[in-house]
Design an enzyme around this catalytic site. Structure first.
Site, PDB file in Angstrom:
ATOM      1  N   ASP A 148       0.758  -0.992  -0.317  1.00 51.37           N
ATOM      2  CA  ASP A 148      -0.087   0.032   0.347  1.00 51.37           C
ATOM      3  C   ASP A 148       0.968   1.303  -0.176  1.00 51.37           C
ATOM      4  O   ASP A 148       0.640   1.933  -0.915  1.00 51.37           O
ATOM      5  CB  ASP A 148      -0.935   0.268   1.582  1.00 51.37           C
ATOM      6  CG  ASP A 148      -1.839  -0.834   1.253  1.00 51.37           C
ATOM      7  OD1 ASP A 148      -2.095  -1.734   0.235  1.00 51.37           O
ATOM      8  OD2 ASP A 148      -2.765  -1.187   2.105  1.00 51.37           O
ATOM      9  N   ARG A 175       1.093   6.176  17.272  1.00 53.71           N
ATOM     10  CA  ARG A 175       0.347   7.128  16.233  1.00 53.71           C
ATOM     11  C   ARG A 175       1.342   8.880  16.049  1.00 53.71           C
ATOM     12  O   ARG A 175       1.533   9.309  15.574  1.00 53.71           O
ATOM     13  CB  ARG A 175      -0.521   6.942  15.657  1.00 53.71           C
ATOM     14  CG  ARG A 175      -1.322   5.689  15.197  1.00 53.71           C
ATOM     15  CD  ARG A 175      -0.214   5.134  14.420  1.00 53.71           C
ATOM     16  NE  ARG A 175      -0.713   4.389  13.375  1.00 53.71           N
ATOM     17  CZ  ARG A 175      -0.043   3.251  13.039  1.00 53.71           C
ATOM     18  NH1 ARG A 175       0.755   3.205  13.287  1.00 53.71           N
ATOM     19  NH2 ARG A 175      -0.865   1.738  12.485  1.00 53.71           N
ATOM     20  N   ASP A 221      -6.704   5.940  11.846  1.00 49.52           N
ATOM     21  CA  ASP A 221      -5.474   6.508  12.281  1.00 49.52           C
ATOM     22  C   ASP A 221      -5.304   7.997  11.297  1.00 49.52           C
ATOM     23  O   ASP A 221      -4.318   8.333  11.806  1.00 49.52           O
ATOM     24  CB  ASP A 221      -4.070   5.451  11.810  1.00 49.52           C
ATOM     25  CG  ASP A 221      -3.717   4.378  12.397  1.00 49.52           C
ATOM     26  OD1 ASP A 221      -4.201   4.179  13.478  1.00 49.52           O
ATOM     27  OD2 ASP A 221      -3.400   3.429  11.808  1.00 49.52           O
TER      28      ASP A 221
END
Length: 405
Positions: free
Chosen positions: A19, A99, A128
């Site tokens: 990805d 994150r 996210d």
């Protein structure tokens, strides 16, 4: 100028997977900009192998790999564990807490490299995207954020593979495991594929950090964890850095099948999703931390802190690590931990960990002279009668009023 608008240089949070490799090439093609790849080493191990080579082959002008393991545990995981923060009663927030650190470092690189944009591979359905972007804007309110999953029209695995083949991006001929995962020193998470059926049991081959509890040793193991100001500092008497300490607990917990969780959680964007998590070291750490707190924290201080925990955990889950309310709450939480000094003794056995002992040489509030069931000279049991009557007063008055009706 590309048809997407003027972007000179973008820093991409890059994992090296299909990805983000596609995103890297897509940014070059669609925005016509220079792309710098950035990968954070949070303890995912071999997943970082060959990252720079992959990034440059796909079009990155530079690739940064930053070792953030100690900072991750010291400045993000440990502060969170001082609050015993668990989202919806089950989730140790392993992905959520990573994150803001990734975003922080990404923004530091963007500033140093003179980038005018940052990008990530989070989808438009998940949490996210919120966590990354709230952090980006904290550091630079004018930063350009590019979220390809919200822009492109590739909405299937087949479309991604066709794009990859067209641009010479290697596509795995077979994927060993069809589900997605995210790993760091605190946990590993799994989503997708068979897990999208909430009735199906997660296959045993999914688990990466823990033994099947049934296959764990038949003999229990004891571990002693020392805390100072609410943070773990030693295991079995050995002083360790934050990252090394959690890594050691991961090995111990994994050996005994500790830390598996299968849950349906409420995403911030509004949908329910299923996740399977392994948090072996974190599960032990939370049990030990509570044990030392139980002997060193004042009752009302503990209850006040515990009343704030669900909100605190929700803030981390939703991406508000850098928000002023989280920082204010952290100040209060840290103040509660000044007396949390001592040692917890934890028993590990076939998927379970439980406290079997706790002590504090400096801050224990336990006094056997008061608490004993044996004879004592410091507590007059007759005093309890007045205490009870005063606390029952409102109920007695209510009973009197009911009797008049």
């Amino acid at each position: 100028m590309s048809r997407k608008g003027t972007v000179k240089k973008a820093v991409l949070a890059y994992s090296g997977g299909l990805d983000t490799s596609i995103i890297l090439k897509w940014l070059v093609e669609e925005y016509g900009c220079e792309v710098i790849a950035f990968s954070a080493d949070l303890g995912q191990g071999e997943e970082l192998d060959h990252i720079p080579e992959k990034a440059k082959k796909t079009g990155a002008s530079k690739c940064f790999i930053e070792d953030l393991r100690e900072e991750f545990i010291r400045d993000f995981v440990f502060p969170m564990f001082r609050a015993n923060a668990i989202y919806e009663g089950r989730y140790f927030l392993g992905t959520s807490i990573a994150r803001p650190l990734i975003a922080k470092k990404q923004m530091e690189i963007a500033k140093a490299e003179g980038a005018d944009a940052v990008s990530h591979g989070a989808t438009g359905k998940g949490n996210d995207q919120v966590r990354f972007e709230l952090a980006y804007y904290h550091f630079d309110p004018a930063i350009r954020v590019i979220a390809p999953w919200r822009e492109w029209d590739m909405n299937s695995r087949t479309a991604l593979e066709e794009y990859a083949k067209k641009h010479g991006i290697p596509v795995p001929t077979s994927k060993k495991f069809p589900w997605s995962s995210d790993r760091n020193l605190l946990h590993i998470s799994f989503e997708g594929d068979i897990l999208e059926n909430p009735w199906s049991e997660a296959p045993e081959e999914m688990y990466a950090l823990t033994k099947r509890p049934e296959d764990a040793p038949d003999t229990a193991e004891y571990v002693e964890i020392e805390f100072k100001n609410g943070d773990a500092v030693a295991v079995n008497g050995e002083k360790l850095s934050p990252a090394l300490l959690l890594a050691k607990l991961n090995v111990l917990g994994g050996k005994h099948g500790i830390g598996r969780v299968d849950l349906m959680e409420n995403r911030y964007v509004g949908m329910k999703s299923r996740g399977v998590y392994e948090t072996p070291g974190g599960t032990i750490l939370e049990e030990a931390h509570r044990a030392v707190e139980s002997i060193t924290m004042d009752r009302e201080v503990m209850h006040l802190r515990d009343s704030l925990m669900p909100r605190y955990a929700e803030m981390i889950y939703n991406g508000y690590w850098f928000a002023p309310e989280r920082l204010v709450m952290q100040t209060l939480i840290d103040a509660t931990q000044k007396t949390v000094n001592g040692i917890a003794r934890i028993k590990l056995y076939k998927g379970h960990c439980r406290v079997v002992g706790r002590q504090s040489a400096t801050d224990s509030l336990f006094n056997v002279d008061f608490a004993t069931f044996e004879a004592d000279q410091v507590y007059n049991q007759a005093d309890a009668e007045g205490f009870i009557k005063l606390n029952a007063l409102r109920m007695r008055i209510a009973a009197i009023q009911r009797a008049k009706k």
